[in-house]
Design a protein around this motif. Structure first.
Motif, PDB file in Angstrom:
ATOM      1  N   MET A   1       0.924  -1.332   0.018  1.00 29.49           N
ATOM      2  CA  MET A   1       0.016   0.054  -0.005  1.00 29.49           C
ATOM      3  C   MET A   1       0.892   1.463  -0.051  1.00 29.49           C
ATOM      4  O   MET A   1       1.662   1.268   0.851  1.00 29.49           O
ATOM      5  N   ASN A   2       0.592   2.239  -0.827  1.00 31.27           N
ATOM      6  CA  ASN A   2       1.527   3.555  -1.043  1.00 31.27           C
ATOM      7  C   ASN A   2       0.920   4.558   0.002  1.00 31.27           C
ATOM      8  O   ASN A   2      -0.094   4.265   0.715  1.00 31.27           O
ATOM      9  N   THR A   3       1.846   5.563   0.097  1.00 36.17           N
ATOM     10  CA  THR A   3       1.152   6.549   1.156  1.00 36.17           C
ATOM     11  C   THR A   3       0.014   7.421   0.650  1.00 36.17           C
ATOM     12  O   THR A   3      -0.828   7.336   1.739  1.00 36.17           O
ATOM     13  N   LEU A   4      -0.146   7.421  -0.342  1.00 37.44           N
ATOM     14  CA  LEU A   4      -1.575   8.050  -0.782  1.00 37.44           C
ATOM     15  C   LEU A   4      -2.724   7.146  -0.524  1.00 37.44           C
ATOM     16  O   LEU A   4      -3.618   7.603  -0.001  1.00 37.44           O
ATOM     17  N   GLY A   5      -2.651   5.879  -0.955  1.00 37.28           N
ATOM     18  CA  GLY A   5      -3.467   4.916  -0.414  1.00 37.28           C
ATOM     19  C   GLY A   5      -3.746   4.835   1.021  1.00 37.28           C
ATOM     20  O   GLY A   5      -5.139   4.452   1.404  1.00 37.28           O
ATOM     21  N   LYS A   6      -2.660   4.849   1.737  1.00 34.67           N
ATOM     22  CA  LYS A   6      -2.967   4.875   3.159  1.00 34.67           C
ATOM     23  C   LYS A   6      -3.665   5.889   3.967  1.00 34.67           C
ATOM     24  O   LYS A   6      -4.487   5.977   4.732  1.00 34.67           O
ATOM     25  N   LYS A   7      -3.392   6.811   3.375  1.00 34.92           N
ATOM     26  CA  LYS A   7      -3.914   8.350   3.558  1.00 34.92           C
ATOM     27  C   LYS A   7      -5.587   8.197   3.418  1.00 34.92           C
ATOM     28  O   LYS A   7      -6.372   8.565   4.026  1.00 34.92           O
ATOM     29  N   ILE A   8      -5.830   7.733   2.246  1.00 34.33           N
ATOM     30  CA  ILE A   8      -7.228   7.729   1.680  1.00 34.33           C
ATOM     31  C   ILE A   8      -7.862   6.700   2.719  1.00 34.33           C
ATOM     32  O   ILE A   8      -9.011   6.989   3.125  1.00 34.33           O
ATOM     33  N   ARG A   9      -7.313   5.599   2.917  1.00 29.88           N
ATOM     34  CA  ARG A   9      -8.059   4.434   3.862  1.00 29.88           C
ATOM     35  C   ARG A   9      -8.089   5.085   5.187  1.00 29.88           C
ATOM     36  O   ARG A   9      -9.140   4.886   5.914  1.00 29.88           O
ATOM     37  N   SER A  10      -7.053   5.818   5.616  1.00 31.39           N
ATOM     38  CA  SER A  10      -7.347   6.606   7.252  1.00 31.39           C
ATOM     39  C   SER A  10      -8.321   7.451   7.079  1.00 31.39           C
ATOM     40  O   SER A  10      -9.245   7.419   7.947  1.00 31.39           O
ATOM     41  N   LEU A  11      -8.467   8.264   6.173  1.00 30.62           N
ATOM     42  CA  LEU A  11      -9.660   9.111   5.940  1.00 30.62           C
ATOM     43  C   LEU A  11     -11.019   8.608   5.925  1.00 30.62           C
ATOM     44  O   LEU A  11     -12.090   9.046   6.641  1.00 30.62           O
ATOM     45  N   ARG A  12     -11.158   7.582   5.274  1.00 29.64           N
ATOM     46  CA  ARG A  12     -12.083   6.759   5.224  1.00 29.64           C
ATOM     47  C   ARG A  12     -12.597   6.140   6.575  1.00 29.64           C
ATOM     48  O   ARG A  12     -13.828   6.248   6.948  1.00 29.64           O
ATOM     49  N   HIS A  13     -11.463   5.520   7.182  1.00 27.05           N
ATOM     50  CA  HIS A  13     -11.847   5.192   8.447  1.00 27.05           C
ATOM     51  C   HIS A  13     -12.413   6.407   9.612  1.00 27.05           C
ATOM     52  O   HIS A  13     -13.232   6.096  10.439  1.00 27.05           O
ATOM     53  N   GLN A  14     -11.645   7.485   9.430  1.00 19.26           N
ATOM     54  CA  GLN A  14     -12.143   8.392  10.235  1.00 19.26           C
ATOM     55  C   GLN A  14     -13.470   8.867  10.105  1.00 19.26           C
ATOM     56  O   GLN A  14     -14.337   9.413  11.158  1.00 19.26           O
TER      57      GLN A  14
ATOM     58  N   PHE B   1     -12.204   1.237  -6.297  1.00 18.92           N
ATOM     59  CA  PHE B   1     -11.757   2.064  -5.040  1.00 18.92           C
ATOM     60  C   PHE B   1     -10.621   1.317  -4.382  1.00 18.92           C
ATOM     61  O   PHE B   1      -9.618   1.775  -3.940  1.00 18.92           O
ATOM     62  N   SER B   2     -11.053  -0.208  -4.039  1.00 19.82           N
ATOM     63  CA  SER B   2     -10.031  -1.002  -3.217  1.00 19.82           C
ATOM     64  C   SER B   2      -8.422  -0.932  -4.140  1.00 19.82           C
ATOM     65  O   SER B   2      -7.500  -0.806  -3.422  1.00 19.82           O
ATOM     66  N   LYS B   3      -8.497  -0.797  -5.299  1.00 20.10           N
ATOM     67  CA  LYS B   3      -7.216  -0.783  -6.117  1.00 20.10           C
ATOM     68  C   LYS B   3      -6.497   0.662  -5.786  1.00 20.10           C
ATOM     69  O   LYS B   3      -5.400   0.725  -5.684  1.00 20.10           O
ATOM     70  N   MET B   4      -7.385   1.655  -5.653  1.00 19.33           N
ATOM     71  CA  MET B   4      -6.815   3.049  -5.473  1.00 19.33           C
ATOM     72  C   MET B   4      -6.215   2.949  -4.007  1.00 19.33           C
ATOM     73  O   MET B   4      -5.194   3.558  -3.676  1.00 19.33           O
ATOM     74  N   GLU B   5      -6.857   2.549  -3.036  1.00 18.09           N
ATOM     75  CA  GLU B   5      -6.383   2.380  -1.628  1.00 18.09           C
ATOM     76  C   GLU B   5      -5.243   1.597  -1.530  1.00 18.09           C
ATOM     77  O   GLU B   5      -4.262   1.776  -0.687  1.00 18.09           O
ATOM     78  N   THR B   6      -4.976   0.431  -2.178  1.00 18.19           N
ATOM     79  CA  THR B   6      -3.752  -0.543  -2.055  1.00 18.19           C
ATOM     80  C   THR B   6      -2.660   0.094  -3.077  1.00 18.19           C
ATOM     81  O   THR B   6      -1.699  -0.682  -2.942  1.00 18.19           O
ATOM     82  N   GLY B   7      -2.973   1.071  -3.723  1.00 12.66           N
ATOM     83  CA  GLY B   7      -1.829   1.600  -4.607  1.00 12.66           C
ATOM     84  C   GLY B   7      -1.939   0.813  -6.112  1.00 12.66           C
ATOM     85  O   GLY B   7      -0.854   1.321  -6.606  1.00 12.66           O
ATOM     86  N   VAL B   8      -2.703  -0.046  -6.315  1.00 14.41           N
ATOM     87  CA  VAL B   8      -2.537  -0.861  -7.573  1.00 14.41           C
ATOM     88  C   VAL B   8      -2.983   0.234  -8.762  1.00 14.41           C
ATOM     89  O   VAL B   8      -2.107   0.102  -9.852  1.00 14.41           O
TER      90      VAL B   8
END
Length: 109
Positions: free
Chosen positions: A1-14, A33-40
Protein backbone atom coordinates in the motif's frame (compact mmCIF):
# COMPACT_ATOMS: atom_id res chain seq x y z
CA UNK A 1 0.00 0.00 0.00
CA UNK A 2 1.43 3.39 -0.98
CA UNK A 3 1.35 6.55 1.12
CA UNK A 4 -1.60 8.10 -0.72
CA UNK A 5 -3.57 4.89 -0.47
CA UNK A 6 -2.88 4.70 3.26
CA UNK A 7 -4.01 8.28 3.67
CA UNK A 8 -7.24 7.66 1.77
CA UNK A 9 -7.88 4.56 3.85
CA UNK A 10 -7.21 6.49 7.06
CA UNK A 11 -9.55 9.29 5.98
CA UNK A 12 -12.22 6.73 5.13
CA UNK A 13 -11.86 5.12 8.56
CA UNK A 14 -12.04 8.52 10.28
CA UNK A 15 -15.41 9.08 8.61
CA UNK A 16 -16.55 5.59 9.56
CA UNK A 17 -17.18 4.74 5.91
CA UNK A 18 -16.79 1.36 4.24
CA UNK A 19 -15.14 0.91 0.87
CA UNK A 20 -18.63 0.47 -0.51
CA UNK A 21 -19.70 3.86 0.92
CA UNK A 22 -16.79 5.68 -0.70
CA UNK A 23 -17.09 3.79 -3.98
CA UNK A 24 -20.75 4.78 -4.19
CA UNK A 25 -19.91 8.44 -3.47
CA UNK A 26 -17.20 8.37 -6.16
CA UNK A 27 -19.53 6.50 -8.52
CA UNK A 28 -17.04 3.68 -9.08
CA UNK A 29 -16.98 -0.02 -8.27
CA UNK A 30 -15.76 -1.32 -4.92
CA UNK A 31 -12.83 -3.20 -6.56
CA UNK A 32 -11.80 0.01 -8.36
CA UNK A 33 -11.75 1.89 -5.08
CA UNK A 34 -9.91 -0.95 -3.36
CA UNK A 35 -7.20 -0.73 -6.04
CA UNK A 36 -6.84 3.00 -5.28
CA UNK A 37 -6.41 2.34 -1.56
CA UNK A 38 -3.85 -0.40 -2.13
CA UNK A 39 -1.91 1.63 -4.67
CA UNK A 40 -2.55 -0.74 -7.57
CA UNK A 41 -4.20 2.05 -9.54
CA UNK A 42 -2.55 5.42 -10.10
CA UNK A 43 -4.89 8.34 -9.60
CA UNK A 44 -5.31 11.09 -12.18
CA UNK A 45 -5.89 14.72 -11.28
CA UNK A 46 -9.63 14.49 -11.82
CA UNK A 47 -9.91 11.57 -9.40
CA UNK A 48 -7.65 13.34 -6.86
CA UNK A 49 -9.95 16.37 -7.03
CA UNK A 50 -12.98 14.17 -6.51
CA UNK A 51 -11.44 12.37 -3.52
CA UNK A 52 -10.15 15.57 -1.93
CA UNK A 53 -13.61 17.18 -2.19
CA UNK A 54 -15.19 14.08 -0.69
CA UNK A 55 -12.99 14.45 2.41
CA UNK A 56 -13.16 18.29 2.47
CA UNK A 57 -9.46 18.69 1.69
CA UNK A 58 -7.40 20.39 -0.95
CA UNK A 59 -5.47 18.21 -3.36
CA UNK A 60 -2.28 19.47 -1.73
CA UNK A 61 -3.48 18.33 1.69
CA UNK A 62 -4.44 14.97 0.24
CA UNK A 63 -1.04 14.51 -1.39
CA UNK A 64 1.02 15.85 1.52
CA UNK A 65 3.10 13.20 3.25
CA UNK A 66 2.43 14.81 6.60
CA UNK A 67 -0.53 13.84 8.68
CA UNK A 68 -3.41 16.31 8.67
CA UNK A 69 -2.93 17.02 12.36
CA UNK A 70 0.71 17.87 11.66
CA UNK A 71 -0.38 20.30 8.95
CA UNK A 72 -2.87 21.98 11.30
CA UNK A 73 -0.26 22.16 14.08
CA UNK A 74 2.28 23.64 11.68
CA UNK A 75 -0.21 26.25 10.44
CA UNK A 76 -1.05 27.15 14.05
CA UNK A 77 2.64 27.47 14.91
CA UNK A 78 3.28 29.67 11.86
CA UNK A 79 0.37 31.91 12.83
CA UNK A 80 1.67 32.21 16.41
CA UNK A 81 5.14 33.15 15.09
CA UNK A 82 3.61 35.77 12.80
CA UNK A 83 1.76 37.31 15.75
CA UNK A 84 4.96 37.40 17.83
CA UNK A 85 6.83 38.96 14.93
CA UNK A 86 4.19 41.67 14.52
CA UNK A 87 4.36 42.41 18.23
CA UNK A 88 8.17 42.66 18.11
CA UNK A 89 7.98 44.97 15.09
CA UNK A 90 5.64 47.25 17.01
CA UNK A 91 8.08 47.26 19.95
CA UNK A 92 10.94 48.15 17.60
CA UNK A 93 8.96 51.03 16.11
CA UNK A 94 8.17 52.34 19.61
CA UNK A 95 11.83 52.11 20.59
CA UNK A 96 12.88 53.91 17.41
CA UNK A 97 10.45 56.72 18.22
CA UNK A 98 11.93 57.01 21.71
CA UNK A 99 15.47 57.17 20.32
CA UNK A 100 14.43 59.90 17.88
CA UNK A 101 12.76 61.89 20.66
CA UNK A 102 15.82 61.56 22.90
CA UNK A 103 18.10 62.59 20.05
CA UNK A 104 15.93 65.63 19.32
CA UNK A 105 15.87 66.61 23.01
CA UNK A 106 19.62 66.24 23.29
CA UNK A 107 20.45 68.40 20.29
CA UNK A 108 17.73 71.07 20.68
CA UNK A 109 19.48 72.50 23.70
Amino acid sequence: MNTLGKKIRSLRHQKGWSQQDVAKRLEISIPAFSKMETGVTDLNLSRLNQISRLFNLTVVQLLADSDLDEIKDYAKEVNEKKQKLLKREEEIIDLQKKVINLYEQLYKK
